[in-house]
Design an enzyme around this catalytic site. Structure first.
Site, PDB file in Angstrom:
ATOM      1  CD  GLU A  91      -2.322  91.803 -46.210  1.00  0.00           C
ATOM      2  OE1 GLU A  91      -2.018  91.130 -47.201  1.00  0.00           O
ATOM      3  OE2 GLU A  91      -1.695  91.753 -45.145  1.00  0.00           O
ATOM      4  CD  GLU A 125      -3.527  89.295 -41.897  1.00  0.00           C
ATOM      5  OE1 GLU A 125      -2.446  89.056 -42.474  1.00  0.00           O
ATOM      6  OE2 GLU A 125      -4.627  89.239 -42.472  1.00  0.00           O
TER       7      GLU A 125
HETATM    8  C1  PNW Z   1      -1.205  88.529 -45.515  1.00  0.00           C
HETATM    9  N1  PNW Z   1       4.173  91.151 -48.024  1.00  0.00           N
HETATM   10  O1  PNW Z   1      -0.590  88.541 -46.774  1.00  0.00           O
HETATM   11  C2  PNW Z   1      -2.620  87.986 -45.681  1.00  0.00           C
HETATM   12  O2  PNW Z   1      -3.604  88.827 -45.145  1.00  0.00           O
HETATM   13  C3  PNW Z   1      -2.792  86.604 -45.178  1.00  0.00           C
HETATM   14  O3  PNW Z   1      -3.884  85.994 -45.816  1.00  0.00           O
HETATM   15  C4  PNW Z   1      -1.504  85.829 -45.366  1.00  0.00           C
HETATM   16  O4  PNW Z   1      -1.627  84.469 -45.130  1.00  0.00           O
HETATM   17  C5  PNW Z   1      -0.499  86.457 -44.426  1.00  0.00           C
HETATM   18  O5  PNW Z   1      -0.393  87.856 -44.626  1.00  0.00           O
HETATM   19  C6  PNW Z   1       0.891  85.853 -44.515  1.00  0.00           C
HETATM   20  O6  PNW Z   1       1.415  86.010 -45.796  1.00  0.00           O
HETATM   21  C7  PNW Z   1       0.610  89.184 -47.021  1.00  0.00           C
HETATM   22  O7  PNW Z   1       4.707  90.887 -49.133  1.00  0.00           O
HETATM   23  C8  PNW Z   1       1.223  88.915 -48.224  1.00  0.00           C
HETATM   24  O8  PNW Z   1       4.703  91.985 -47.228  1.00  0.00           O
HETATM   25  C9  PNW Z   1       2.387  89.565 -48.570  1.00  0.00           C
HETATM   26  C10 PNW Z   1       2.956  90.501 -47.690  1.00  0.00           C
HETATM   27  C11 PNW Z   1       2.358  90.761 -46.484  1.00  0.00           C
HETATM   28  C12 PNW Z   1       1.170  90.096 -46.157  1.00  0.00           C
END
Ligand code: PNW
Length: 445
Positions: free
Chosen positions: A161, A356
């Site tokens: 990400e 994911e």
């Molecule tokens: C991901 N959004 O983060 C990360 O890869 C993980 O480490 C995290 O724990 C997981 O998703 C859950 O949050 C994100 O705003 C953070 O759409 C923000 C977003 C998506 C994924």
């Protein structure tokens, strides 16, 4: 039905599950220091213990085995493997060697993420992604990891990400290191990050025979609220890849994935940012766009869009169809797993693996001692059924649920639970949630 060789796995990341943040020569990461600042983490928690996976990795593998996955995605903590002198720390590397051996003994294929956000603090102090030497540091770290895990790991994701690294870490400052970049710095940092990816790809290809490599951005697809409307879908597709200088600009898909898969930034990038472009050379673009094996992508949510009477694309702000997860950005939009992969394939034409996808819930232990989470099962069913539908049109090779355990949810701390396994942070007890059994029925049917 997915194909016989479909990859079904779960994903985690080092800082979010390992604990033991100062054992065996591990040095400080930007998350170790960020969590120390009062107010940075919603509930004041940190990653010093969490799921204790550094000590309990054998138990972790037992649980994975019971879950029936054929792959496990985890990340390596740069700070365990490399010390402050930028040299190998063998003890830290041994942890991952042992974990991989245990996985392979149980027929579970490791998928290693090299960078899931926990940069060494000393390296960030040298400028982090603004330091033009960052890609050499990353290449050195990649060299050590790939040689150390030779014969154990051939599947790698370079960076997780990149959008969150830039947007959350360097713009909104909700994540470490919490240093705000200007637009100009942002573009330079993104370019350096892409070069880190490129250098790592060269190192992996050199060191690991038959390697399979990817890059794992995230995205929030624009989903047409009418499936039959072709013009609407076309406009959603265009919006998905749009590159514009608004306050969300580091979140765009094309700014990261076009250079990686198509060999250059989109045309709109050069127009939008013409006064603040970083130095981009032909060699850089060649480095960044070395062929990859898969498109990995993280999808959790999306937005519905319609056309107004003049055929302009408009967001359906007040869509009341599905519930929300217990975290502010997670609206349940199952079609994200249909349109997201479809758009990516149309543009980049490579097999796709969902690296994911997961649901956050306010899980509790009931008086029967179990954790009942029908919302999570419902989420997985709806999303996977969209993925199955799109897999009839394009090659979908795998799916990783986020996450195996409840874990340290970054600035949201420990209260936001995404796991198939509940973790009681007081005594470390792990309880398989109902969704743990249900996901097996979905994938192992
Ligand atoms: C991901 N959004 O983060 C990360 O890869 C993980 O480490 C995290 O724990 C997981 O998703 C859950 O949050 C994100 O705003 C953070 O759409 C923000 C977003 C998506 C994924």
């Amino acid at each position: 039905m997915f194909s016989k060789d479909f990859i079904f796995g779960v994903a985690t990341a080092s800082y979010q599950i390992e604990g033991s943040i100062d054992k065996d020569g591990k040095c400080e990461s930007i998350w170790d220091s960020f969590t120390k600042v009062k107010g940075n983490i919603l509930d004041g928690s940190d990653g010093s213990k969490v799921c204790d996976s550094y000590l309990k990795y054998k138990d972790d593998v037992k649980i994975l085995k019971e879950l029936g996955v054929n792959s496990y995605r985890f990340s390596i903590a740069w700070t365990r493997v490399i010390n402050e002198k930028n040299e190998l720390n063998q003890k830290g590397l041994d942890y991952y060697i042992n974990l991989c051996k245990e996985l392979l003994k149980n027929n579970i294929k490791p998928l290693v993420t090299l960078y899931h956000w926990d940069m060494p603090k000393w390296l960030d102090d040298l400028g982090g992604f603004l330091n033009d030497d960052i890609c050499d540091y990353f290449a050195h770290y990649t060299d050590i990891v790939t040689k150390g895990l030779l014969g154990l790991v051939d599947n790698y994701i370079t960076i997780n990400e990149p959008q969150c690294i830039m947007q959350l870490g360097h713009r909104v400052c909700a994540h470490a290191p919490g240093i705000k970049y200007t637009d100009k710095e942002m573009l330079k940092a993104i370019h350096n990050l892409l070069k880190c990816h490129g250098k790592a790809v060269s190192v992996i290809r050199r060191n690991v025979p038959n390697s399979k490599i990817g890059f794992a951005p995230c995205a929030r697809p624009m989903c047409p609220s009418d499936r039959e409307d072709e013009l609407l879908e076309k406009k959603c597709y265009e919006k998905f890849f749009e590159c514009k200088n608004d306050y969300e600009f580091p979140n765009t898909v094309s700014i990261y994935s076009d250079p990686v898969f198509l060999g250059d930034y989109p045309k709109s990038y050069y127009e939008e940012f013409k006064d603040i472009l970083p130095n981009i050379t032909k060699e850089d673009l060649k480095l960044i766009s070395q062929p990859l094996d898969y498109i990995y992508q993280n999808f959790y949510t999306g937005n519905y869009y319609s056309l107004d009477k003049d055929n302009n694309l408009v967001k359906d702000e007040f869509y009341f169809g599905y519930p929300e997860g217990n975290i502010d950005w997670l609206q349940v939009v199952p079609e994200a797993l249909y349109y997201g992969p479809k758009y990516l394939y149309e543009r980049y034409k490579k097999p796709i693996i969902i690296s994911e996808n997961g649901f956050c819930n306010n899980d509790v232990v009931s008086i029967d001692g179990k954790v009942h989470d029908p919302e999570r099962t419902d989420y997985i069913r709806r999303y996977v059924s969209e993925l199955e539908m799109v897999s009839k049109l394009i090659p979908i090779k795998g799916y990783y649920y986020w996450s195996l355990f409840d874990n340290f949810e970054w600035n949201s701390g420990l209260k936001k639970r995404f796991g198939l396994v509940y973790v009681d942070y007081r005594d470390g007890k792990r309880i398989k949630k109902d969704s743990f059994e249900e996901i097996k029925k979905i994938f192992l049917k």
